[in-house]
Structures are given as structure tokens and as C-alpha cells.
Design an enzyme around this catalytic site. Structure first.
Site, PDB file in Angstrom:
ATOM      1  N   GLU A   1     -18.682  -6.087  10.814  1.00 23.15           N
ATOM      2  CA  GLU A   1     -19.629  -5.339  11.643  1.00 23.15           C
ATOM      3  C   GLU A   1     -20.673  -6.260  12.279  1.00 23.15           C
ATOM      4  OE1 GLU A   1     -18.604  -4.400   8.656  1.00 23.15           O
ATOM      5  OE2 GLU A   1     -17.784  -2.384   8.898  1.00 23.15           O
TER       6      GLU A   1
ATOM      7  N   ARG B   1     -25.539  -3.200   7.556  1.00 16.26           N
ATOM      8  CA  ARG B   1     -25.385  -4.647   7.322  1.00 16.26           C
ATOM      9  C   ARG B   1     -25.501  -5.472   8.605  1.00 16.26           C
ATOM     10  NH1 ARG B   1     -19.676  -6.104   4.831  1.00 16.26           N
ATOM     11  NH2 ARG B   1     -20.743  -5.171   3.090  1.00 16.26           N
TER      12      ARG B   1
ATOM     13  N   LYS C   1       0.866  -1.184   0.000  1.00 11.62           N
ATOM     14  CA  LYS C   1       0.000   0.000   0.000  1.00 11.62           C
ATOM     15  C   LYS C   1       0.906   1.239   0.000  1.00 11.62           C
ATOM     16  CE  LYS C   1      -4.537   0.794   2.035  1.00 11.62           C
ATOM     17  NZ  LYS C   1      -5.485   0.298   3.043  1.00 11.62           N
TER      18      LYS C   1
HETATM   19  C1  LIG Z   1     -18.546  -2.828   5.401  1.00  9.58           C
HETATM   20  C2  LIG Z   1     -17.406  -1.835   5.376  1.00  9.58           C
HETATM   21  N1  LIG Z   1     -16.771  -1.560   6.538  1.00  9.58           N
HETATM   22  C3  LIG Z   1     -15.776  -0.654   6.563  1.00  9.58           C
HETATM   23  C4  LIG Z   1     -15.385  -0.018   5.409  1.00  9.58           C
HETATM   24  C5  LIG Z   1     -14.304   1.044   5.457  1.00  9.58           C
HETATM   25  N2  LIG Z   1     -13.149   0.645   4.661  1.00  9.58           N
HETATM   26  C6  LIG Z   1     -12.933   1.111   3.451  1.00  9.58           C
HETATM   27  S1  LIG Z   1     -11.549   0.490   2.759  1.00  9.58           S
HETATM   28  C7  LIG Z   1     -11.200  -0.391   4.174  1.00  9.58           C
HETATM   29  C8  LIG Z   1      -9.965  -1.235   4.262  1.00  9.58           C
HETATM   30  C9  LIG Z   1      -9.994  -2.248   3.154  1.00  9.58           C
HETATM   31  O1  LIG Z   1      -8.826  -3.050   3.267  1.00  9.58           O
HETATM   32  P1  LIG Z   1      -8.486  -3.983   2.033  1.00  9.58           P
HETATM   33  O2  LIG Z   1      -9.699  -4.705   1.600  1.00  9.58           O
HETATM   34  O3  LIG Z   1      -7.329  -4.780   2.444  1.00  9.58           O
HETATM   35  O4  LIG Z   1      -8.130  -2.973   0.853  1.00  9.58           O
HETATM   36  P2  LIG Z   1      -6.818  -2.037   0.735  1.00  9.58           P
HETATM   37  O5  LIG Z   1      -7.271  -0.668   1.188  1.00  9.58           O
HETATM   38  O6  LIG Z   1      -5.773  -2.625   1.605  1.00  9.58           O
HETATM   39  O7  LIG Z   1      -6.477  -2.068  -0.723  1.00  9.58           O
HETATM   40  C10 LIG Z   1     -12.184  -0.221   5.111  1.00  9.58           C
HETATM   41  C11 LIG Z   1     -12.199  -0.861   6.457  1.00  9.58           C
HETATM   42  C12 LIG Z   1     -16.074  -0.335   4.217  1.00  9.58           C
HETATM   43  N3  LIG Z   1     -15.783   0.277   3.034  1.00  9.58           N
HETATM   44  N4  LIG Z   1     -17.053  -1.258   4.228  1.00  9.58           N
HETATM   45 MG   LIG Z   2      -5.353  -4.513   2.300  1.00  8.66          MG
END
Ligand SMILES: Cc1ncc(C[n+]2csc(CCOP(=O)(O)OP(=O)(O)O)c2C)c(N)n1
Ligand SMILES: [Mg+2]
Ligand SMILES: CC(=O)[C@@H](O)[C@H](O)COP(=O)(O)O
Length: 622
Positions: A367, A395, A282
């Protein structure tokens, strides 16, 4: 003309020699840093998927093949490679959405930015294609290691794994982070898989050196290769995926574009469901992002691209009020525990976590688990505080209803980003929580109007032990303190033209209390008698509100929530059940999905401004 500028569609990319991909990747990274630093956005996640997205669009033929991005915040490179190069209004009204958007491109499928849904989408698309005789079209889901901690992803994997002919490729984009480092057993499993890179290098060395050994070299290498699986299972039990029946390729260096292409071609041609485990970084290629230990510039505002530093120092936001009060409460109450769904810092639990690390649970992007786990913690004698963004509680509604409320669990939910957030698009507006919560028996919901009320209502909430309590507040700078002119029962009176009956009672919900006072003053200036109140605990509707409504010719409710099923609707029902006929004028968010724009633009568009509301009320007041 730069190489990137020549790419108006994936076919242009596929026409380029693979040797030029490093040059293209370099151009894309420079573009992302220079453009997203001007607009703000998800810089870190997109810097991490440059080579991956290039390889995806070189191996698969979108839109004939379908590429689905989980959460979608990492789709900027996809947008560039599908011809969308104007990022000047990214996430702004009239500009590119920060997520896939079908109105923008035939290459975009899933607009919903709620995590962990991509595999279910892909399962449906792939099975649907096969049923319609289009099984030769491939479906690819790109899911992050964070999103893979969401339960829905495993529901999908459970269904995908048994379907041996399903042309579905799951790309796990493993950068070891959600915002913070990804947590849980899966994260540890992925970590062991990552160590097999040592094995890959070992095997590559074995192949080279043994291949040079005449006669015995080949068979020995094959033996070694056969051992590899065993060794991997011993040290890197990738079996979890393979035991589920999924073919596993990886781990692959996600920044070696040719290696990713090779793995994707193998997966594409495998003829059944496949997982390609790609290791990425990242913030790759931009040192300020790599140095950002909190979240590798997961989401940024405008920054100086040279230094990575923000141009504007953020003011005190609603989240800060919660953050600080939780630390104070934690010192007073040893039964207080906190839960986050992979968003410890964004929801303001970092202070509490620093002070009481053993009393904070980060459950990953889960969640539903958080809500029911909190019910268990309450059963065990603790008082959990579950901090989420309002939209993500959607959700976990059934867990709220059937695990928390049905069992009268003393759990407090703190919903940040409640109301219109705007720039993250339709799925990020926290516009449904009060409508959903209004139908939960025994639930009490407070909407603070300023920082003082956040502190007071949080304290009131954690004292409730016989059912769920909810505190909800918006994104951004906390409202200026707004003092009450007097109390009446459990309601704060903020403005009134006199002590007797009035033409109009205005209920300002939460952060809209200031707007309500503005409306009240303007209506009073038109010659009407007015009283403006903040009910504080808006659900269920308090008897004091009924008493106040009995002293008014009409009632107006102003809320940063869906009008349908919102506080105004609840007040209307309560008045009618009490035999009161005063008309109730509802001012809130209409039942439709809102396009991405700033909060201010959307409030203006929806008529949630003093001028619009007063103009509407003027037509209704005799
Ligand atoms: C249901 C839900 N909970 C929380 C979020 C907030 N959120 C957005 S991106 C993220 C992290 C995602 O991590 P990953 O899937 O590993 O993607 P990366 O950012 O590392 O590419 C979170 C927790 C969300 N979008 N949806
Ligand atoms: Mg990630
Ligand atoms: C993609 C996602 O869900 C989060 O990164 C979200 O965009 C953060 O929103 P805030 O900027 O309001 O914290």
C-alpha cells in the site's frame, strides 16, 4: 473418537507416530470443509497449510518456541492443533476469532491481520529471547508469498540476515497466490525456485542410481551435488536469499508432511536465521476451491460443502457501484488509471481491469508503494484511483501526507470496508481513515450515502487535480437510494420540520445518512424542530455546514468512524473557529479496539442505533 479429537495440545500431536499424519491431515481437511462451509471464513488458505502446520507443531514446542503467522487468516489448523475444536461460531461474537487471539490461547501471538508484519515480530521476539538468556527457544515466522511482497517483510529480512546466530526460522508458504496469482519480481524469483524441484528429483534419482554404482558412484554424486548449487543459481537463482546471508532450504513439497518435518528440523538445528521455502496449494484437497480460479476460496460465506456454491446470492454491494462507474469513467477519461494492493476483485477494479488492462497496476501487498507510485503517476499527467480497504490505508499515511498531499497530487483514493466491518476483528474495522485524513492539508473526503452518490462523488473526485480526494464507503449491501428534499449550497438537506431555525441540526455522514434521518424524525416526534443533512464532502468542513449550524440550537454528528479526530471533531473545531458556540454531540466509534462480532452487533453495542442516539439527545436537548 477421531484422531483429531484426541489432540488437545501440541504434545498430543508429537506423541503420535509420524505414520498417522496423513490420516490426521485427512481428518483436518474434512473438518475445515464441513465447519467453515457452515460459518464462512478463510477456507482456501487453511486447506493449503494442513501438513505445514502439523509439521510446525511436531518440530517446534509451542509455546516455549514461538510460532508467528503472518496476516493470521491461515491459523485455523494451528487452532485445531492447540485444542480449539469448536468452530461453530467462527468469526462470530463469543466464538473463535478468525485470526490468532491471545485471549484464546497461549499459543497465539500476533492478532493483527495486516500483512507483512510477521518477520518483524519474529525478529524482535528472537532477539529479545536471546538478550534474556533464552536463546534456546526458537522463533518461527510463517509468511505467505503474498505477504512477502510487502515492504516491511524486506525491512525485517535486511535485519535478520546479518545476525548469524539468531535462532529464527522463516517459513515461506508459497502457494503462488495472494488472492490472485502473486505478482512482481519476487513472485518470479520464487517461481524459479519452485522449478528446482526438478533438480531435487534429479538429484534424488542421481543419489539412488549412482549410489548403486560401485567406486565412482559416490564421488560422482558428490560432484553432482556440488554442481547442484551452481545449476540452481543458473536456472533457479535462489541466491537472492543466500546472497542476503540467509541459509535457504527448499523448495519443499508442503503437502509431504515428513519432508516438511525434515526441513524444519534441519532449519531448527542450523543455529542461525534460515528460510524454509515450502510449496503449497491454496484450497488443497477440496475441488470446488481448486476450481475457483479467482482466489481458490480465499474467503467464503456459507456454502454447500458438496458443491462449493454459496447458499445466498449476494445483493448489490457498495463495491459494485464503484466497479461499474469506474468502467464508465474509463471510457470517458483516458488519463484515468487504477491501482490495487493485491486485491483487484475485492476492491472492485476487475471491471476496469478487464476493459483497460494496461491502465491497472497491481503492486502486491504494498500500500505504501501504491500511494507514492500514484503520486508519480499524477506527476506524469494521469489521474490515479487507488482502491484499498480503509484499514490498510493506515500504513500508508505518511505517503499520503508527504508524497501525495504535500505535492498537491491529484490522486483519488477509494476506501472500501470503511467503518465497522466486524467479523474480521479489531484490525479490519475501517474506523480510523477519517480521523487520519482530517489532518491532511488540502485533502477532500466524501462519504456517499447511496449508490447514486458513489457515482456522483467519484466523478467529482476525479475532476480534482490539485490535491488528494477520498471516497469512503462500508462493507456490504449498498444503502437504499435516499433523495434530498432540497440543496443548500454544497449540502443535501434530507429532512426538516420547517424552513427556519431549528433546535437540532443532525449531520449524517455517508452510509449513516439513513440513520440520521431516522434519528431526526424521532427527535421531531418528541416535539423538537430538526434539520437532517448530508454534507457529502465532509472534510474539510464546508461553510454551508457552518451556516446551517448558525440556524440551530445544537448539532449532532453521526459517523461510522472514530469519534476522536473524526468529522464531528472537525465540525466542532470549525464552529469554534467561526465563533459559534452551539454544542456539538458526537456519535461514532469510541477510541478502543473492537472485538470480533457482526457489524449490527457492534453498532448496537456502541449505541449507534436510532433508539440509543435519540435517548442520548433527549437528555441534552432542553
Ligand atoms: C496490509 C494488508 N493488505 C491487504 C490485506 C488483505 N489480504 C488478506 S490475505 C491477503 C493475501 C495474502 O497472501 P499470502 O500472504 O500469500 O497468504 P495466502 O492467503 O496465500 O496463504 C491479502 C492481500 C491484508 N490482510 N493486509
Ligand atoms: Mg499465498
Ligand atoms: C485476511 C484479509 O485481510 C482479507 O481476506 C479479509 O478478511 C477480507 O475481508 P472481506 O471479506 O471484507 O473482503
Amino acid at each position: 473418537m477421531s484422531l483429531l479429537e484426541t489432540i488437545t495440545a501440541p504434545a498430543d500431536l508429537r506423541a503420535l507416530p509420524v505414520e498417522r499424519m496423513p490420516e490426521l491431515a485427512e481428518e483436518i481437511r474434512s473438518f475445515l470443509v464441513s465447519e467453515v462451509s457452515k460459518t464462512g471464513g478463510h477456507l482456501g488458505p487453511n486447506l493449503g497449510v494442513v501438513e505445514l502446520t502439523i509439521a510446525l507443531h511436531r518440530v517446534f514446542d509451542s509455546p516455549r518456541d514461538t510460532i508467528v503467522f503472518d496476516t493470521g487468516h491461515q491459523s485455523y489448523v494451528h487452532k485445531l492443533l492447540t485444542g480449539r475444536h469448536d468452530f461453530s461460531k467462527l468469526k462470530k461474537q463469543g466464538g473463535l476469532s478468525g485470526y490468532p487471539n491471545r485471549a484464546e490461547s497461549e499459543h497465539d501471538v500476533v492478532e493483527n491481520s495486516h500483512a507483512s508484519t510477521a518477520l518483524s515480530w519474529a525478529d524482535g521476539i528472537a532477539k529479545g529471547r536471546r538478550l534474556r538468556g533464552q536463546g534456546q527457544r526458537h522463533t518461527v515466522a510463517v509468511i505467505g508469498d503474498g505477504a512477502l511482497t510487502g515492504g516491511m517483510a524486506w525491512e525485517a529480512i535486511n535485519n535478520i540476515a546479518v545476525d548469524k546466530t539468531l535462532p529464527l526460522v522463516i517459513v515461506v508458504n508459497d502457494n503462488e497466490r495472494s488472492y490472485a496469482p502473486t505478482i512482481g519480481g519476487l513472485a518470479e524469483h520464487l517461481a524459479t525456485l519452485r522449478t528446482t524441484r526438478g533438480y531435487e528429483r534429479f538429484l534424488a534419482w542421481g543419489k539412488r542410481s549412482l549410489a548403486r554404482t560401485p567406486f565412482v558412484g559416490g564421488p560422482v554424486f558428490e560432484t553432482l551435488h556440488g554442481v547442484k548449487k551452481g545449476l540452481k543459481d543458473i536456472v533457479a537463482p535462489q541466491g537472492m536469499f543466500e546472497d542476503l546471508g540467509l541459509k535457504y532450504y527448499g523448495p519443499v513439497d508442503g503437502h509431504d508432511e515428513q519432508a516438511v518435518e525434515r526441513a524444519l528440523r534441519q532449519a531448527r538445528d542450523f543455529g542461525g536465521p534460515v528460510i524454509v521455502h515450502v510449496i503449497t496449494q491454496k484450497g488443497r484437497g477440496y475441488q470446488p476451491a481448486l476450481d475457483d480460479v479467482a482466489d481458490h476460496m480465499h474467503g467464503i460465506g456459507k456454502i454447500n460443502p458438496e458443491t462449493g456454491l454459496p447458499f445466498e446470492v449476494a445483493g448489490r454491494i457498495w463495491t459494485d457501484e464503484f466497479n461499474d462507474e469506474m468502467v464508465r469513467l474509463g471510457a470517458e477519461r483516458d488519463d484515468l488509471v487504477a491501482l490495487t494492493a493485491a486485491m483487484l476483485i475485492p476492491v472492485g477494479l476487475d471491471g476496469f481491469a478487464a476493459a483497460y488492462p494496461e491502465r491497472v497496476f497491481d503492486v502486491g501487498i504494498a500500500e505504501q508503494h501504491a500511494v507514492t507510485m500514484a503520486s508519480g503517476l499524477a506527476y506524469a499527467g494521469l489521474h490515479p484511483v487507488v482502491a484499498l480497504y480503509a484499514t490498510f490505508l493506515n500504513r500508508a499515511f505518511d505517503q499520503m501526507l508527504m508524497d501525495c498531499a504535500l505535492h498537491k497530487a491529484g490522486v483519488t483514493f477509494v476506501l472500501d470496508r470503511a467503518g465497522i466491518t466486524g467479523s474480521d476483528g479489531a484490525s479490519h474495522n475501517g474506523m480510523w481513515d477519517m480521523a487520519l485524513m482530517s489532518i491532511v492539508p488540502g485533502l477532500r473526503l466524501a462519504a456517499p450515502r447511496d449508490g447514486d452518490q458513489v457515482r456522483r462523488q467519484l466523478r467529482e473526485a476525479v475532476d480534482v487535480t490539485d490535491g488528494p480526494t477520498v471516497i469512503r464507503f462500508p462493507k456490504g449491501d449498498v444503502a437504499e437510494p435516499l433523495e434530498a428534499v432540497r440543496q443548500q449550497g454544497d449540502v443535501d438537506v434530507l429532512f426538516e420540520t420547517g424552513s427556519g431555525d431549528v433546535d437540532l441540526l443532525v449531520l449524517g455522514v455517508g452510509a449513516f445518512a439513513g440513520l440520521a434521518v431516522d434519528v431526526g424524525a424521532k427527535v421531531a416526534a418528541l416535539g423538537h424542530t430538526v434539520r437532517v443533512v448530508d454534507p457529502r464532502w465532509v472534510l474539510p468542513v464546508s461553510g454551508t455546514v457552518l451556516d446551517l449550524a448558525a440556524q440551530a440550537g445544537a448539532v449532532a454528528v453521526i459517523e461510522d468512524n472514530l469519534v476522536t479526530g473524526g468529522v464531528g471533531a472537525a465540525v466542532t473545531v470549525a464552529l469554534r473557529e467561526a465563533g459559534q458556540q452551539a454544542p456539538v454531540h458526537l456519535h461514532g466509534i469510541p477510541k478502543r479496539f473492537l472485538h470480533h462480532a457482526s457489524r449490527g452487533q457492534l453498532l448496537e453495542e456502541l449505541g449507534l442505533t436510532a433508539e440509543s442516539i435519540v435517548a442520548d439527545l433527549q437528555t441534552r436537548l432542553s
